[in-house]
Design a protein around this motif. Sequence first.
Motif, short mmCIF file in Angstrom:
data_model
loop_
_atom_site.label_atom_id
_atom_site.label_comp_id
_atom_site.label_asym_id
_atom_site.label_seq_id
_atom_site.Cartn_x
_atom_site.Cartn_y
_atom_site.Cartn_z
N THR A 83 -30.80 3.10 -24.53
CA THR A 83 -30.58 3.76 -23.16
C THR A 83 -29.11 4.50 -23.93
O THR A 83 -29.18 4.56 -25.63
N ASP A 84 -27.93 5.21 -23.38
CA ASP A 84 -26.87 6.27 -24.11
C ASP A 84 -27.36 7.48 -24.69
O ASP A 84 -27.00 7.56 -25.72
N GLN A 128 -27.69 7.13 -19.72
CA GLN A 128 -27.93 5.80 -19.00
C GLN A 128 -29.32 5.68 -18.68
O GLN A 128 -29.75 7.10 -17.92
N GLN A 129 -29.90 4.42 -18.89
CA GLN A 129 -31.67 4.21 -18.77
C GLN A 129 -31.14 4.07 -17.49
O GLN A 129 -30.21 3.13 -16.82
N CYS A 130 -31.96 4.12 -16.05
CA CYS A 130 -31.98 3.91 -14.74
C CYS A 130 -33.37 3.61 -14.17
O CYS A 130 -33.98 4.78 -14.64
N SER A 172 -31.83 -1.01 -25.06
CA SER A 172 -30.90 -1.17 -24.69
C SER A 172 -30.68 -2.57 -24.10
O SER A 172 -29.95 -3.63 -23.34
#
Length: 160
Positions: free
Chosen positions: A14-15, A87-89, A121
Amino acid sequence: MLALALTAELNGVTDLRPNDTAESPFYYTFRVQCTSCRETHPNFVSLSRFETHEMSGSRGDANFVWRCKNCKREHSTSIKAAPASYQQCDPPKTKNILELDCRGLEFTEFKAEGEWLATGSESNTKFSGIDLTESEWFDYDEKAGEEVSITNIKWEVRRA
């Protein structure tokens, strides 16, 4: 105002963000077009938020200044703020990661050259040196004990 938007599938990370600091500036690479005569620059151009160039006629500074060879008008772009992280989604959502104040020009295509960063993550492992030029990236997270990846990357330059 234009924005660079990103959509990508992040698996185990993520990020996602460009490695963009004063010590190690990121150069955002675009294809540029004049909004007056619609002439497109033959080469990709790069700009950094840490470099400024003077505009003629004492009109201040901008991160990118370009004089169109066809109509001879001077155009400029300023990066408004530091890039936002992606971000991871699930499912992946499109997010603006960079805002650009463009005067007399527009960017029509983005080339993902340069070094990117991400964070595991689950493990918080720091990944650096991520290369997105092939529109995908794979690695292994030792702490989490699993493969991580960034795939199905789509870039879009759109109105902010």
